[in-house]
Design a protein around this motif. Structure first.
Motif, PDB file in Angstrom:
ATOM      1  N   ALA A  32       0.827  -1.208   0.000  1.00  0.00           N
ATOM      2  CA  ALA A  32       0.000   0.000   0.000  1.00  0.00           C
ATOM      3  C   ALA A  32       0.863   1.261   0.000  1.00  0.00           C
ATOM      4  CB  ALA A  32      -0.938  -0.004   1.210  1.00  0.00           C
ATOM      5  N   ALA A  33       1.903   1.283   0.815  1.00  0.00           N
ATOM      6  CA  ALA A  33       2.756   2.470   0.921  1.00  0.00           C
ATOM      7  C   ALA A  33       3.483   2.767  -0.387  1.00  0.00           C
ATOM      8  CB  ALA A  33       3.774   2.280   2.042  1.00  0.00           C
ATOM      9  N   PHE A  34       3.869   1.725  -1.110  1.00  0.00           N
ATOM     10  CA  PHE A  34       4.643   1.905  -2.333  1.00  0.00           C
ATOM     11  C   PHE A  34       3.792   1.803  -3.599  1.00  0.00           C
ATOM     12  CE2 PHE A  34       8.106   0.245   0.529  1.00  0.00           C
ATOM     13  CZ  PHE A  34       8.730   1.470   0.694  1.00  0.00           C
ATOM     14  N   GLY A  35       2.485   1.606  -3.444  1.00  0.00           N
ATOM     15  CA  GLY A  35       1.601   1.515  -4.602  1.00  0.00           C
ATOM     16  C   GLY A  35       1.867   0.295  -5.463  1.00  0.00           C
ATOM     17  N   ALA A  36       2.316  -0.789  -4.849  1.00  0.00           N
ATOM     18  CA  ALA A  36       2.592  -2.029  -5.576  1.00  0.00           C
ATOM     19  C   ALA A  36       1.324  -2.875  -5.640  1.00  0.00           C
ATOM     20  CB  ALA A  36       3.705  -2.811  -4.889  1.00  0.00           C
ATOM     21  N   GLU A  37       1.041  -3.432  -6.811  1.00  0.00           N
ATOM     22  CA  GLU A  37      -0.175  -4.229  -6.985  1.00  0.00           C
ATOM     23  C   GLU A  37      -0.112  -5.584  -6.301  1.00  0.00           C
ATOM     24  OE1 GLU A  37      -1.699  -4.564 -10.937  1.00  0.00           O
ATOM     25  OE2 GLU A  37      -1.179  -2.505 -11.421  1.00  0.00           O
ATOM     26  N   ASP A  38       1.085  -6.146  -6.185  1.00  0.00           N
ATOM     27  CA  ASP A  38       1.234  -7.478  -5.605  1.00  0.00           C
ATOM     28  C   ASP A  38       2.666  -7.657  -5.103  1.00  0.00           C
ATOM     29  OD1 ASP A  38       2.774  -7.966  -7.917  1.00  0.00           O
ATOM     30  OD2 ASP A  38       1.073  -8.851  -8.968  1.00  0.00           O
ATOM     31  N   LEU A  39       2.934  -8.852  -4.543  1.00  0.00           N
ATOM     32  CA  LEU A  39       4.269  -9.106  -4.004  1.00  0.00           C
ATOM     33  C   LEU A  39       5.347  -9.073  -5.079  1.00  0.00           C
ATOM     34  CD1 LEU A  39       3.759 -11.900  -1.321  1.00  0.00           C
ATOM     35  CD2 LEU A  39       4.498  -9.547  -0.969  1.00  0.00           C
ATOM     36  N   ALA A  40       5.019  -9.561  -6.275  1.00  0.00           N
ATOM     37  CA  ALA A  40       6.004  -9.536  -7.360  1.00  0.00           C
ATOM     38  C   ALA A  40       6.392  -8.095  -7.701  1.00  0.00           C
ATOM     39  CB  ALA A  40       5.461 -10.254  -8.590  1.00  0.00           C
ATOM     40  N   ALA A  41       5.420  -7.205  -7.738  1.00  0.00           N
ATOM     41  CA  ALA A  41       5.703  -5.797  -8.022  1.00  0.00           C
ATOM     42  C   ALA A  41       6.509  -5.171  -6.888  1.00  0.00           C
ATOM     43  CB  ALA A  41       4.410  -5.025  -8.250  1.00  0.00           C
ATOM     44  N   LEU A  42       6.189  -5.552  -5.660  1.00  0.00           N
ATOM     45  CA  LEU A  42       6.932  -5.038  -4.511  1.00  0.00           C
ATOM     46  C   LEU A  42       8.379  -5.517  -4.564  1.00  0.00           C
ATOM     47  CD1 LEU A  42       6.545  -3.371  -1.876  1.00  0.00           C
ATOM     48  CD2 LEU A  42       6.148  -5.548  -0.719  1.00  0.00           C
ATOM     49  N   ALA A  43       8.575  -6.809  -4.815  1.00  0.00           N
ATOM     50  CA  ALA A  43       9.933  -7.358  -4.908  1.00  0.00           C
ATOM     51  C   ALA A  43      10.702  -6.710  -6.056  1.00  0.00           C
ATOM     52  CB  ALA A  43       9.870  -8.870  -5.089  1.00  0.00           C
ATOM     53  N   ALA A  44      10.046  -6.476  -7.182  1.00  0.00           N
ATOM     54  CA  ALA A  44      10.704  -5.832  -8.325  1.00  0.00           C
ATOM     55  C   ALA A  44      11.142  -4.420  -7.956  1.00  0.00           C
ATOM     56  CB  ALA A  44       9.769  -5.808  -9.526  1.00  0.00           C
ATOM     57  N   ARG A  45      10.280  -3.706  -7.240  1.00  0.00           N
ATOM     58  CA  ARG A  45      10.641  -2.340  -6.821  1.00  0.00           C
ATOM     59  C   ARG A  45      11.862  -2.376  -5.920  1.00  0.00           C
ATOM     60  NH1 ARG A  45      10.629   1.705  -3.315  1.00  0.00           N
ATOM     61  NH2 ARG A  45       9.672   3.692  -3.790  1.00  0.00           N
ATOM     62  N   PHE A  46      11.877  -3.313  -4.974  1.00  0.00           N
ATOM     63  CA  PHE A  46      12.998  -3.400  -4.054  1.00  0.00           C
ATOM     64  C   PHE A  46      14.277  -3.829  -4.767  1.00  0.00           C
ATOM     65  CE2 PHE A  46       9.904  -4.365  -0.363  1.00  0.00           C
ATOM     66  CZ  PHE A  46       9.739  -3.025  -0.114  1.00  0.00           C
ATOM     67  N   SER A  47      14.152  -4.663  -5.785  1.00  0.00           N
ATOM     68  CA  SER A  47      15.348  -5.163  -6.478  1.00  0.00           C
ATOM     69  C   SER A  47      16.093  -4.054  -7.219  1.00  0.00           C
ATOM     70  CB  SER A  47      14.978  -6.287  -7.441  1.00  0.00           C
ATOM     71  OG  SER A  47      14.260  -5.785  -8.556  1.00  0.00           O
ATOM     72  N   GLU A  48      15.433  -2.930  -7.449  1.00  0.00           N
ATOM     73  CA  GLU A  48      16.101  -1.795  -8.080  1.00  0.00           C
ATOM     74  C   GLU A  48      17.198  -1.228  -7.189  1.00  0.00           C
ATOM     75  OE1 GLU A  48      13.114   1.068  -9.069  1.00  0.00           O
ATOM     76  OE2 GLU A  48      12.096  -0.298 -10.446  1.00  0.00           O
ATOM     77  N   GLY A  49      17.068  -1.446  -5.865  1.00  0.00           N
ATOM     78  CA  GLY A  49      18.095  -1.019  -4.935  1.00  0.00           C
ATOM     79  C   GLY A  49      18.150   0.476  -4.673  1.00  0.00           C
ATOM     80  N   ARG A  50      17.143   1.199  -5.122  1.00  0.00           N
ATOM     81  CA  ARG A  50      17.108   2.650  -4.889  1.00  0.00           C
ATOM     82  C   ARG A  50      16.043   2.944  -3.842  1.00  0.00           C
ATOM     83  NH1 ARG A  50      16.575   5.371 -10.612  1.00  0.00           N
ATOM     84  NH2 ARG A  50      15.364   6.660  -9.219  1.00  0.00           N
ATOM     85  N   PHE A  51      16.470   3.541  -2.728  1.00  0.00           N
ATOM     86  CA  PHE A  51      15.563   3.807  -1.624  1.00  0.00           C
ATOM     87  C   PHE A  51      15.717   5.245  -1.155  1.00  0.00           C
ATOM     88  CE2 PHE A  51      16.259  -0.730  -1.401  1.00  0.00           C
ATOM     89  CZ  PHE A  51      14.997  -1.229  -1.137  1.00  0.00           C
TER      90      PHE A  51
END
Length: 105
Positions: A32-51
């Protein structure tokens, strides 16, 4: 003591050891905080390594709450970690690795 097989890590915040774990509820909070539709989208966002700093606060807060520490994101933002911002980033990296199966550390 943290159990990596359960996705737990240990981190020192404000000079005290804490266990962190991203539970299903914590992951839903982050979706919800990152606007990710599902866990795969959340993991993909995190894999970018930019925080952003606020991203580190959200992930660490969710991890602390998942392990049973009643803490707000505002309280997390006021905490200190050894190594400063790099220390917080290392905590998040370890937590995401434990959660998404990226190895032993």
């Amino acid at each position: 003591m943290a159990n990596r097989h359960r996705g737990e890590i240990e981190a020192v915040l404000d000079g005290r050891p804490h266990t962190l774990v991203l539970t299903l509820g914590g992951l839903a909070e982050l979706e919800a905080a990152f606007g990710a539709e599902d866990l795969a989208a959340l993991a993909a966002r995190f894999s970018e390594g930019r925080f952003a700093a606020r991203d580190l606060v959200r992930v660490i807060g969710a991890g602390l709450r998942g392990a049973g520490t009643a803490v707000s994101d505002a309280e997390v933002a006021a905490m200190r970690a050894e190594g400063g911002a790099a220390g917080f980033a290392a905590i998040v990296a370890a937590l995401l690795s434990a959660t998404f199966g990226g190895g032993d550390g």
